[in-house]
Design an enzyme around this catalytic site. Sequence first.
Site, short mmCIF file in Angstrom:
data_model
loop_
_atom_site.label_atom_id
_atom_site.label_comp_id
_atom_site.label_asym_id
_atom_site.label_seq_id
_atom_site.Cartn_x
_atom_site.Cartn_y
_atom_site.Cartn_z
N THR A 117 49.30 54.01 9.51
CA THR A 117 48.61 53.10 8.78
C THR A 117 47.43 52.99 9.06
O THR A 117 47.02 52.60 10.16
CB THR A 117 49.39 51.85 8.45
OG1 THR A 117 50.74 52.19 8.17
CG2 THR A 117 48.83 51.02 7.25
N GLU A 144 62.90 51.58 9.29
CA GLU A 144 63.31 51.67 10.76
C GLU A 144 64.75 51.93 10.47
O GLU A 144 65.63 51.10 10.08
CB GLU A 144 62.66 50.60 11.57
CG GLU A 144 61.04 50.63 11.67
CD GLU A 144 60.86 49.46 12.59
OE1 GLU A 144 61.44 48.70 12.96
OE2 GLU A 144 59.64 49.29 12.91
N LYS A 196 49.36 52.35 0.49
CA LYS A 196 50.05 51.92 1.59
C LYS A 196 50.11 50.38 1.68
O LYS A 196 51.12 49.76 1.94
CB LYS A 196 49.56 52.83 2.89
CG LYS A 196 50.46 52.20 3.96
CD LYS A 196 51.83 52.49 3.96
CE LYS A 196 52.42 52.26 5.35
NZ LYS A 196 53.81 52.13 5.46
N ASN A 200 53.12 47.51 0.66
CA ASN A 200 53.98 46.86 1.90
C ASN A 200 53.46 45.46 1.44
O ASN A 200 54.57 44.45 1.85
CB ASN A 200 53.41 47.16 3.16
CG ASN A 200 54.18 48.26 3.81
OD1 ASN A 200 55.38 48.56 3.30
ND2 ASN A 200 53.80 48.86 4.98
N GLY A 249 58.82 40.42 8.50
CA GLY A 249 58.30 40.55 9.90
C GLY A 249 58.55 42.20 10.33
O GLY A 249 58.35 42.94 9.42
N CYS A 252 55.49 46.70 10.36
CA CYS A 252 54.37 47.01 9.02
C CYS A 252 54.20 45.79 8.61
O CYS A 252 52.75 45.54 8.29
CB CYS A 252 55.25 48.09 8.36
SG CYS A 252 55.54 49.87 9.26
N ASP A 256 50.13 44.87 7.95
CA ASP A 256 49.72 45.53 6.80
C ASP A 256 49.07 44.42 5.93
O ASP A 256 48.17 44.64 5.30
CB ASP A 256 50.61 46.39 6.06
CG ASP A 256 50.75 47.68 6.86
OD1 ASP A 256 50.55 47.79 8.01
OD2 ASP A 256 51.71 48.47 6.41
#
Length: 387
Positions: A117, A144, A196, A200, A249, A252, A256
């Site tokens: 990112t 993840e 992106k 997010n 949390g 990312c 972001d």
Amino acid sequence: MKIVVAGIGYVGLSNAILLAQNHDVTAIDISDDRVQKLNNRVNPIVDAEVSAYLAEKPLHLTATTSTDAYYGAEIVIVATPTNYDAVTNYFNTTSVDQVIQAVTAQAPDALIVIKSTIPVGFVDEARIRFANDNIVFSPEFLREGQALYDNLHPSRIIVGEKSDRAQAFAELLLEGAIKKDVEILLTGQSEAEAIKLFANTYLAMRVAFFNELDSYALAGNMNTEELIKGVGLDPRIGNHYNNPSFGFGGYCLPKDTKQLLANYADVPQNLMQAIVDANRTRKDFLSEQIVAKAPKVVGIYRLVMKAGSDNFRQSSIQGIMKRVKAKGIEVIVYEPIMQDKTFFGSRVVNDLDAFKSEADLIVANRLTDDVADVADKIFTRDLFGAS
């Protein structure tokens, strides 16, 4: 086709395995341990599909710590960390810069595809700075613990260039995927970078919304579960991504959202700042709820963000932990993947029975069966049991 992937984390490893089904892939990492594990087909991260593919699939995949692997590469995927730098108010893109510099020198004709990112405008600036027009950005949308699954079943494939080579790279990703009915979107560079960050930030906004709904219900002694179910019956809202937590949390969402806010420096906004602020307010409110119960010893059950992950970078429960400690309350931690005896000055107790016995209040962002027998000690906002 010779492909090199820089970085053996969730993003890099899942992309490397995806592509190594059909192409020769070399993964580069600075960690000798990760490289050795990957060459021995041992999964260096927590991801069920990665473990299965390493054990069962005939992959054309090797790993190394040597950047000599860039020589002769046709495609280099950059998946190195870009942590948020609070001092500069931007992503620290040093690791990405280092890869671009090395590849430009060793494989000047290689297509460099950034998966890390990055700030909006990075690619345009990098092309000038490195005198290399072979740099593009392709955002990843992976979870993840399920990174390879999400690469095998992509929601969409986006590449920040409207060109034949961008289309070819998108089809390369699709070639290794199980799901084939996937929309491919070719955009401008800045648009891909912004997609992106906005995606997010929207997810963070949704987390923040249901957390503030939960705070309202707690303060008014109302049933949060009934409120959320009722709101979610509206098909425009839906019954998903709505389980209250201690805040957004992980690796990312926090960085972001802050990066997107930084990109608004010269653009009027209210919502982006509110999303960032809401996360801090949520932790303040829940910490006060915990302190009000007057516990002598607070146990933090798991630092990881969710089940099936080995990552606790920026996990929301850490914010709760620090606030409770600041009130002079003793805090102990149960985190079985941690080898250290302390975490930010708090004792790590990895004997689960001893942890349960010693803590008179156990704080859990997400519940598991391991703590079902001490339900009377649990403080959580996990209402729906989602990971």
